[in-house]
Every structure is written in structure tokens, then in C-alpha cells.
Design a protein around this motif. Structure first.
Motif, PDB file in Angstrom:
ATOM      1  N   GLN A 135      -5.818   4.151  -6.725  1.00 52.03           N
ATOM      2  CA  GLN A 135      -4.515   3.568  -7.025  1.00 52.03           C
ATOM      3  C   GLN A 135      -3.379   4.573  -6.870  1.00 52.03           C
ATOM      4  N   SER A 136      -3.707   5.847  -6.682  1.00 55.75           N
ATOM      5  CA  SER A 136      -2.684   6.894  -6.616  1.00 55.75           C
ATOM      6  C   SER A 136      -2.648   7.569  -5.250  1.00 55.75           C
ATOM      7  N   ASP A 137      -1.480   8.001  -4.884  1.00 55.21           N
ATOM      8  CA  ASP A 137      -1.296   8.851  -3.707  1.00 55.21           C
ATOM      9  C   ASP A 137      -1.956  10.201  -4.007  1.00 55.21           C
ATOM     10  N   THR A 138      -2.882  10.633  -3.147  1.00 51.14           N
ATOM     11  CA  THR A 138      -3.699  11.816  -3.434  1.00 51.14           C
ATOM     12  C   THR A 138      -2.883  13.083  -3.678  1.00 51.14           C
ATOM     13  N   PRO A 139      -1.926  13.442  -2.812  1.00 50.05           N
ATOM     14  CA  PRO A 139      -1.149  14.669  -3.077  1.00 50.05           C
ATOM     15  C   PRO A 139      -0.383  14.608  -4.399  1.00 50.05           C
ATOM     16  N   THR A 140       0.145  13.430  -4.731  1.00 44.40           N
ATOM     17  CA  THR A 140       0.893  13.286  -5.978  1.00 44.40           C
ATOM     18  C   THR A 140      -0.035  13.429  -7.177  1.00 44.40           C
ATOM     19  N   LEU A 141      -1.206  12.808  -7.112  1.00 41.98           N
ATOM     20  CA  LEU A 141      -2.177  12.892  -8.202  1.00 41.98           C
ATOM     21  C   LEU A 141      -2.669  14.326  -8.384  1.00 41.98           C
ATOM     22  N   HIS A 181       0.841  -1.191   0.000  1.00 47.10           N
ATOM     23  CA  HIS A 181       0.000   0.000   0.000  1.00 47.10           C
ATOM     24  C   HIS A 181       0.883   1.251   0.000  1.00 47.10           C
ATOM     25  N   VAL A 182       0.235   2.396  -0.094  1.00 43.45           N
ATOM     26  CA  VAL A 182       0.945   3.655  -0.268  1.00 43.45           C
ATOM     27  C   VAL A 182       1.948   3.922   0.852  1.00 43.45           C
ATOM     28  N   ASP A 183       1.647   3.492   2.089  1.00 41.30           N
ATOM     29  CA  ASP A 183       2.551   3.769   3.196  1.00 41.30           C
ATOM     30  C   ASP A 183       3.875   3.017   3.072  1.00 41.30           C
ATOM     31  N   LYS A 184       3.898   1.980   2.240  1.00 46.05           N
ATOM     32  CA  LYS A 184       5.127   1.212   2.029  1.00 46.05           C
ATOM     33  C   LYS A 184       5.872   1.677   0.769  1.00 46.05           C
ATOM     34  N   MET A 185       5.246   2.524  -0.018  1.00 49.27           N
ATOM     35  CA  MET A 185       5.880   3.035  -1.239  1.00 49.27           C
ATOM     36  C   MET A 185       6.703   4.283  -0.904  1.00 49.27           C
ATOM     37  N   SER A 186       7.859   4.413  -1.538  1.00 50.52           N
ATOM     38  CA  SER A 186       8.641   5.633  -1.333  1.00 50.52           C
ATOM     39  C   SER A 186       7.929   6.793  -2.029  1.00 50.52           C
ATOM     40  N   ALA A 187       8.220   8.014  -1.598  1.00 48.10           N
ATOM     41  CA  ALA A 187       7.596   9.192  -2.201  1.00 48.10           C
ATOM     42  C   ALA A 187       7.910   9.279  -3.687  1.00 48.10           C
ATOM     43  N   LEU A 188       9.120   8.877  -4.073  1.00 42.42           N
ATOM     44  CA  LEU A 188       9.501   8.927  -5.483  1.00 42.42           C
ATOM     45  C   LEU A 188       8.802   7.834  -6.282  1.00 42.42           C
ATOM     46  N   SER A 189       8.578   6.672  -5.662  1.00 43.83           N
ATOM     47  CA  SER A 189       7.877   5.579  -6.348  1.00 43.83           C
ATOM     48  C   SER A 189       6.444   5.973  -6.667  1.00 43.83           C
TER      49      SER A 189
END
Length: 431
Positions: A316-322, A270-278
């Protein structure tokens, strides 16, 4: 001793026609002589592979850049005193200057994009035999992009022709450019930007271990084919280790197919395990795959891709990034076909990533030959806006032929500031 008339240029700025000098031993380069005029792209590729920081050249022995020369000559015409020209003659002269300038800018972007795809292809060819050299090539390629992006206060995302570069490298260069622009919009530190660029450039490198027919999947792919396709992630991580990439860049390759809701692969994290760049690369990778699928018939417009990412695939996307991505690309990203408020049809060709609501467009105008069509900056148009987005098939045939919507989308960046905006406004007032 260096001649006073000689100057230095970075390898990224090399072009056909330059007369260069190699200030290294004759055994350290593959050319028969150490001073010569560059005749073709292959020589440029070999020169850039030498790893030199700067290369000496002689301006007086070099051939002029035809596109820069044409643009310069046209721009100089703008300095003609206004009182000596009729309004019609002045408008015609300024229009010629604008056309030359926009053509020179486009050619510069396409030349850089094409060179980037060749360098990427080269690194994939040497990755097994020379992993460190492949890593260094990737790093220099990304650093060159970063130097351009970070040196511009504002960058515009520019649509290129489908033939701008080597086809198999288009996706990797697209993902790299858009990821770096998004990283800049998110105000990432410079060191993170370099890691982001290397991870984006090499995110699909594991596909070189797969048969050609398995490097893409679509609705017709069998479960077994999908499983083999997904193995490119593990292959990519193994190649990253052979290249001795940083842990951060390797992690980007490992996570570029992970989704924020855990529905991705191979780890289903899930998003908490993904790096910010990923989170950036995962999003941009999906966007480009939607616009440029292996089966062109399944392609969606950039506008549709953004819409689906925000609605159907939002989880499927991190909200701030999207949110930052949509803000940067604009409602109508480059490549979008639109209908304007005055009912005319247009193709979006450039978006200022800092002010994306009013892009630059090419407008279908039967009275103007297609090759003479000017880019119109909607930011400067108070009475014209975009009414709706269209699919290319919705265009009337005449508009479709004129605008020539791309089947495959290629992107590059250019300086967003428009040095000819005043001239554009003046042409509009006169005409």
C-alpha cells in the motif's frame, strides 16, 4: 518612538507573562488597551489571529518564563569549579540541572503543540464564514513549524503527554509534524514543504461536514457508515477550493486515502497517479490512525505499526517513502515500550530522526521517583541497548505505573543536539 529597552517577538513565541505593545490602531484589535501583560491562552490566540509578523514587548515589565528560569539557574550551577564540590554533591547538582533542562524542553514542546491545536481548532471554526482567513491561519501555522524544523540541523521526534493539546486536533497536528519531518528527511524543496504541511494539516478538514459519530470508522461500522465516512474526502476538496488553496495542496487532500496498490479511495489510483507529496501523507496518516484509532482498545504500539506497514501493508506504500519513514522513525519510535539488554523496562520518549537507532528513553528504576527520572540517551551508552519491543500490557504492574504508557500518542519536534550531553556523561562517570 520605541523605547530602547523594548524588543520584538514573533506571535508563535508569545507566552503568558509578557508585557506587550500593539503598534496598530485601537480599532484594529479586540483589546480594551494597546499595552498589557498577557494573562491567558485566549489572549495569545487573539494576538496571533491579528496576523502581525512581530509584536513589541518590554522585558523589564514582563514576568520571567518559570521553566526557562529554572533551567537557566540549574545550568549555571554546572559552572561551579569541580574542586570545590565533592563528587556526590557535584553529581546531585548536575542531575538537578539535567532534570530542569529536560523539563523545560518538554514544557516548551507541549506549549507549542497546545498552541498549534488551538489555532487549528480556530481555523475549522471560521472556515465557512471566512475561508481566506482560515487558509491564512493554516499557512502561518505551517510556516511556524517549518521555521523551527528547517532551522535545526537535526530534529528529534518528541513524545508528549496525552493532554498536550485540544483533542480533536491531535491527529491533524501529528500528521503535519511527522509529514514535515519526513519531507525534510527526503530533502524536499522548501516550497514543496509548505504545500506538504498545508495539505497534511487540512487533510481531514472535510470531516467537519460529517456528524461527530461518523468522523471515525472501525470494525463495527456498517457499509453505509463507511460510505458516508469516505465522503469526507470530497467535502475536504470542496472546502479547499473555497479557501482557494493551491492545486498541489488540494490534491493532497484528495489523495490522502489513496494507496500505492490501488486499494485506497475515492479514486482507487495506483502509485504512479499519486503525487510525491500524497505518498507521504497517505503513509503518515495510516501510521497515526493505527496508533491513535477512535477505539483506544484497537491501538497498536508505534513499533507494531511500523512492522505492519512494512510487512502486512507493504504494497500500500511507495517503497522509497516507506523506507525513508522507517529509517527516520527508527525501529522503536517514540511511545514504544521496550526491554533493555540489562532486563530493565523503558519508554522511548525521543528519537533523533538522523540517528534513530539509539533513542532517548525513560528507564523504570524503583530507586528513583518517577518525577525525578532522567532521560537516558542510548547513543551515549556502550553497554545498554534495546533487546525487544513490548506491548504495554506485557509490562509488570510496577513498571507500567512508573512509565505510564500513553493511550494516545502526541508528537512534536525539538532540537536533536543535546547541550547537556557532556554533563550527562560526567554524571555517569561520577555515579
Amino acid at each position: 518612538m520605541t523605547d530602547a529597552t523594548h524588543q520584538f517577538i514573533s506571535p508563535a513565541e508569545l507566552r503568558i507573562g509578557l508585557y506587550i505593545y500593539l503598534d496598530i490602531g485601537w480599532m484594529d484589535h479586540p483589546f480594551p488597551v494597546s499595552s498589557f501583560e498577557i494573562r491567558n491562552q485566549e489572549q495569545i490566540h487573539k494576538l496571533q489571529a491579528l496576523g502581525l509578523q512581530k509584536i513589541r514587548y518590554a522585558p523589564e515589565k514582563s514576568q520571567p518564563d518559570p521553566h526557562a528560569t529554572e533551567a537557566k539557574a540549574a545550568l549555571e550551577q554546572l559552572n561551579t569549579p569541580l574542586h570545590t564540590e565533592s563528587p556526590e554533591a557535584l553529581a546531585a547538582k548536575q542531575r538537578k540541572a539535567l532534570l530542569a533542562s529536560q523539563q523545560a524542553s518538554l514544557m516548551a514542546c507541549e506549549r507549542q503543540f497546545g498552541q498549534a491545536t488551538l489555532e487549528f481548532k480556530h481555523l475549522t471554526e471560521i472556515i465557512h464564514a471566512q475561508p481566506p482567513a482560515a487558509r491564512d491561519t493554516a499557512s502561518k501555522l505551517v510556516q511556524g513549524m517549518l521555521d523551527g524544523i528547517l532551522n535545526h540541523d537535526e530534529s528529534a521526534i518528541r513524545l508528549l503527554s496525552e493532554k498536550a493539546g485540544e483533542k480533536t486536533a491531535l491527529h491533524s497536528i501529528n500528521v503535519t509534524l511527522i509529514s514535515l519531518l519526513l519531507g525534510k528527511a527526503l530533502e524536499l524543496p522548501k516550497e514543496d514543504m509548505l504545500e506538504l504541511g498545508i495539505g497534511a494539516l487540512l487533510h481531514d478538514v472535510g470531516k467537519i461536514e460529517l456528524p461527530d459519530r461518523l468522523r471515525w470508522v472501525d470494525e463495527q461500522s456498517s457499509p453505509a457508515e463507511r460510505q458516508l465516512y469516505q465522503s469526507h474526502v470530497a467535502h475536504g476538496v470542496n472546502l479547499a477550493r473555497k479557501m482557494q488553496l493551491s492545486n498541489s495542496a488540494t490534491l493532497l487532500i484528495a489523495q490522502h486515502h489513496e494507496f500505492a496498490d490501488g486499494s485506497g479511495y475515492p479514486g482507487h489510483i495506483h502509485v504512479d497517479k499519486m503525487s510525491a507529496l500524497s505518498r507521504i501523507i497517505s503513509l503518515v496518516n495510516r501510521f497515526d490512525n493505527m496508533c491513535n484509532p477512535s477505539n483506544v482498545a484497537l491501538a497498536v504500539t508505534p513499533h507494531e505499526a511500523l512492522s505492519q506497514l512494512f510487512t502486512k501493508n507493504k504494497m500500500q506504500s511507495d517503497t522509497p517513502t516507506l523506507t525513508a519513514f522507517i529509517k527516520m522513525m527508527g525501529i522503536y519510535p517514540p511511545g514504544s515500550v521496550v526491554q533493555l539488554s540489562d532486563e530493565r523496562y523503558a519508554l522511548v520518549v525521543s528519537v533523533n530522526s538522523s540517528r534513530p537507532i539509539k533513542p532517548k528513553v525513560i528507564i523504570h528504576d524503583p530507586a528513583i521517583p518517577r518525577d525525578d527520572a532522567l532521560m537516558i540517551n542510548l547513543e551515549h551508552e556502550t553497554h545498554i541497548g534495546i533487546r525487544r519491543s513490548l506491548k504495554p500490557v506485557q509490562l509488570p504492574k510496577a513498571a507500567y505505573d512508573y512509565l505510564s504508557p500513553r493511550k494516545r500518542l502526541c508528537y512534536f519536534f525539538e532540537r536533536a543536539s543535546d547541550p547537556l550531553s557532556m554533563a550527562t556523561d560526567l554524571v555517569g562517570k561520577i555515579s
